[in-house]
Design a protein around this motif. Structure first.
Motif, short mmCIF file in Angstrom:
data_model
loop_
_atom_site.label_atom_id
_atom_site.label_comp_id
_atom_site.label_asym_id
_atom_site.label_seq_id
_atom_site.Cartn_x
_atom_site.Cartn_y
_atom_site.Cartn_z
N SER A 287 0.69 -1.09 -0.01
CA SER A 287 -0.02 0.01 -0.11
C SER A 287 0.66 1.27 0.00
O SER A 287 0.60 2.18 -0.55
CB SER A 287 -1.03 0.07 1.10
N ILE A 288 1.84 1.11 0.55
CA ILE A 288 2.87 2.41 0.58
C ILE A 288 3.70 2.45 -0.75
O ILE A 288 3.62 3.60 -1.21
CB ILE A 288 4.17 2.13 1.72
N ALA A 289 3.87 1.52 -1.12
CA ALA A 289 4.71 1.32 -2.71
C ALA A 289 3.58 2.05 -3.62
O ALA A 289 4.15 2.68 -4.60
CB ALA A 289 4.93 -0.02 -2.81
N VAL A 290 2.47 1.84 -3.72
CA VAL A 290 1.48 2.28 -4.81
C VAL A 290 1.26 3.70 -4.60
O VAL A 290 0.90 4.30 -5.64
CB VAL A 290 0.17 1.62 -4.81
N SER A 291 1.49 4.38 -3.41
CA SER A 291 1.27 5.68 -3.18
C SER A 291 2.62 6.60 -3.61
O SER A 291 2.50 7.79 -3.51
CB SER A 291 1.27 5.98 -1.76
N ARG A 292 3.49 5.76 -4.15
CA ARG A 292 4.61 6.60 -4.78
C ARG A 292 4.92 6.31 -6.16
O ARG A 292 4.71 5.22 -6.71
CB ARG A 292 5.80 6.39 -3.98
N LYS A 293 5.65 7.13 -6.96
CA LYS A 293 6.20 7.03 -8.26
C LYS A 293 7.50 6.03 -8.26
O LYS A 293 8.17 6.07 -7.48
CB LYS A 293 6.73 8.18 -8.84
N GLY A 294 7.40 5.29 -9.58
CA GLY A 294 8.51 4.47 -9.78
C GLY A 294 8.53 2.99 -9.19
O GLY A 294 7.32 2.65 -8.60
N ALA A 295 9.20 2.15 -9.51
CA ALA A 295 9.27 1.00 -9.02
C ALA A 295 10.19 0.56 -7.86
O ALA A 295 9.62 0.88 -6.83
CB ALA A 295 9.90 0.00 -10.38
N ALA A 296 11.44 0.28 -8.07
CA ALA A 296 12.43 0.27 -6.96
C ALA A 296 12.14 1.37 -5.87
O ALA A 296 12.44 1.37 -4.64
CB ALA A 296 13.76 -0.21 -7.38
N PRO A 297 12.29 2.78 -6.49
CA PRO A 297 12.19 3.80 -5.53
C PRO A 297 11.06 3.86 -4.66
O PRO A 297 10.89 4.58 -3.66
CB PRO A 297 12.43 4.96 -6.46
N SER A 298 9.95 3.09 -4.91
CA SER A 298 8.70 3.22 -4.25
C SER A 298 8.85 2.37 -3.11
O SER A 298 7.94 2.35 -2.28
CB SER A 298 7.51 3.12 -5.13
N ILE A 299 9.70 1.45 -2.99
CA ILE A 299 9.59 0.32 -2.15
C ILE A 299 10.07 0.99 -0.79
O ILE A 299 10.89 1.27 -0.52
CB ILE A 299 10.42 -0.98 -2.33
N PRO A 300 9.12 0.60 0.45
CA PRO A 300 9.34 1.45 1.70
C PRO A 300 10.52 0.51 2.46
O PRO A 300 10.56 -0.81 2.16
CB PRO A 300 8.18 1.35 2.36
N GLU A 301 11.27 0.94 3.26
CA GLU A 301 11.98 0.31 4.55
C GLU A 301 11.17 -0.20 5.36
O GLU A 301 9.98 0.01 5.63
CB GLU A 301 12.79 1.48 5.10
N ARG A 302 11.65 -1.49 6.08
CA ARG A 302 10.93 -2.30 6.83
C ARG A 302 10.32 -1.42 8.25
O ARG A 302 9.21 -1.44 8.69
CB ARG A 302 11.76 -3.36 7.50
N GLU A 303 11.28 -0.45 8.67
CA GLU A 303 10.98 0.33 9.96
C GLU A 303 9.63 1.21 9.36
O GLU A 303 8.99 1.40 10.54
CB GLU A 303 12.05 1.15 10.11
N GLU A 304 9.52 1.59 8.52
CA GLU A 304 8.42 2.59 7.96
C GLU A 304 7.11 1.71 7.85
O GLU A 304 6.16 2.07 8.44
CB GLU A 304 8.68 3.08 6.42
N VAL A 305 7.21 0.67 7.24
CA VAL A 305 6.26 -0.29 7.28
C VAL A 305 5.61 -0.86 8.75
O VAL A 305 4.42 -0.66 9.02
CB VAL A 305 6.64 -1.68 6.47
N GLU A 306 6.51 -1.15 9.51
CA GLU A 306 6.09 -1.56 10.84
C GLU A 306 5.37 -0.31 11.70
O GLU A 306 4.53 -0.56 12.27
CB GLU A 306 7.48 -2.12 11.81
N GLN A 307 5.93 0.74 11.38
CA GLN A 307 5.61 1.96 12.22
C GLN A 307 4.04 2.29 11.75
O GLN A 307 3.11 2.52 12.25
CB GLN A 307 6.40 3.32 11.77
N ALA A 308 3.99 2.10 10.11
CA ALA A 308 2.65 2.33 9.72
C ALA A 308 1.56 1.32 10.17
O ALA A 308 0.49 1.71 10.59
CB ALA A 308 2.78 2.09 8.29
N LEU A 309 2.12 -0.01 10.24
CA LEU A 309 1.19 -0.84 10.96
C LEU A 309 0.63 -0.66 12.36
O LEU A 309 -0.30 -0.87 12.76
CB LEU A 309 1.95 -2.24 10.86
N LYS A 310 1.78 0.11 13.17
CA LYS A 310 1.42 0.37 14.48
C LYS A 310 0.13 1.28 14.64
O LYS A 310 -0.55 1.44 15.52
CB LYS A 310 2.54 0.61 15.26
N GLY A 311 0.08 2.27 13.54
CA GLY A 311 -0.70 3.36 13.43
C GLY A 311 -2.16 2.85 13.07
O GLY A 311 -3.02 3.84 13.06
N ASP A 312 -2.50 1.57 12.61
CA ASP A 312 -3.60 1.06 12.19
C ASP A 312 -4.44 0.43 13.34
O ASP A 312 -3.83 0.01 14.43
CB ASP A 312 -3.50 0.23 11.19
#
Length: 312
Positions: A287-312
């Motif tokens: 979900s984070i990747a599709v909110s950004r442009k590009g292929a490889a550059p759009s892929i988030p870091e694990r820390e960002e993903v885990e923080q986003a999950l905590k916010g849900d």
């Protein structure tokens, strides 16, 4: 080889298996358009960017950003320095990437105002894999190691056969689906990671439940992760079915969504997470990747993903 061992580490402990991704490396030429060009039409683009991509590279970057040690095998051409540098900066091991004469693989991608894409692929160096090169790479891996494959390199059937002989666990993303896959023995696959279109191409069925039913009948020992776009994803093995919804976001570019999901879900296997937790992690990362442009550059870091999950 016991394919049912793939999730035996569901105890919160990281696995000692090594992960090899034998796949494509592409330069993506991305054009922003109002709508997809139609036959006979000349359409002006209102933006153009060059990104590094290819399903292989994208999935390796996703795995590395998810915190997994990943070795990439693949071929680049004469203009492939950007691809090599992207892998290195992304934390991917590049020991087995080789340069060959000619052009690297590349794509021409249209992305419309709704974030949907249309992709034209030129294989280039990705189609220059030799049996000698396959043998050279696989000599460094052993029984129990995990091999990730897509269908953007040649000799895929040979890679599957040699890896199976070694006792490696083989994960296949059968994309793009074409006649080359007919030469591959899918009975040797430990896990299929595929979307609903690829599922229909493999089984001849369009309904998700039917796709899963046919896959189970055809390959009873294989685990399956079926992604369904806005309808989320489904995991299936011999005794378990898990469903995961999406995390809605404003879509900018879906180019690397599936590759991000693949990388993050496989990272959950290496880390010994439960299937349910792995699906949640992969869905959030995608979900984070599709909110950004590009292929490889759009892929988030694990820390960002885990923080986003905590916010849900």
């Amino acid at each position: 080889m016991r394919r049912d061992s793939l999730f035996r580490i569901e105890n919160g402990e990281e696995s000692s298996m090594r992960l090899l991704n034998f796949g494509s490396l592409n330069l993506d030429y991305v054009y922003s358009v109002d709508h997809m060009v139609t036959p006979g039409e000349t359409l002006a683009s209102y933006g153009m960017n060059t990104f590094c991509g290819g399903k292989g590279l994208n999935q390796s970057i996703a795995l590395a950003k998810a915190g997994v040690e990943v070795f990439h095998a693949g071929l680049i051409g004469e203009e492939g320095d950007l691809l090599l540098d992207t892998c290195k900066k992304g934390g991917v091991h590049v020991d087995y990437i080789r340069r060959v004469p000619g052009k690297s693989g590349h794509t021409i991608i249209q992305v419309d105002r709704n974030g949907q894409n249309c992709i034209l692929l030129y294989g280039g160096a990705n189609q220059s894999v030799t049996k000698e090169y396959v043998d050279e790479v696989l000599a460094h891996f052993e029984k129990g190691d995990l091999l990730l494959l897509q269908n953007e390199v040649n000799l895929l059937d040979y890679v599957i056969d040699r890896a199976y002989e070694k006792g490696m666990m083989i994960v296949l993303n059968p994309s793009p689906y074409n006649e080359k896959l007919e030469a591959c023995d899918f009975g040797k696959i430990s896990m299929f990671l595929l979307n609903e279109i690829e599922g229909a191409q493999v089984t001849g069925e369009e309904e998700p439940e039917k796709i899963l039913e046919i896959l189970k009948a055809m390959y009873p020992h294989a685990k399956v992760v079926l992604t369904l776009g806005k309808d989320g994803s489904i995991y299936q093995d011999q005794g378990k079915i898990c469903r995961q919804g999406i995390y809605p976001v404003k879509t900018v570019d879906t180019t690397a969504a599936g590759d991000t999901f693949t990388g993050y879900f496989l990272s959950s296997i290496i880390r010994g997470m439960s299937v349910e937790a792995g699906l949640r992690l992969a869905a959030k990362a995608s979900s984070i990747a599709v909110s950004r442009k590009g292929a490889a550059p759009s892929i988030p870091e694990r820390e960002e993903v885990e923080q986003a999950l905590k916010g849900d």
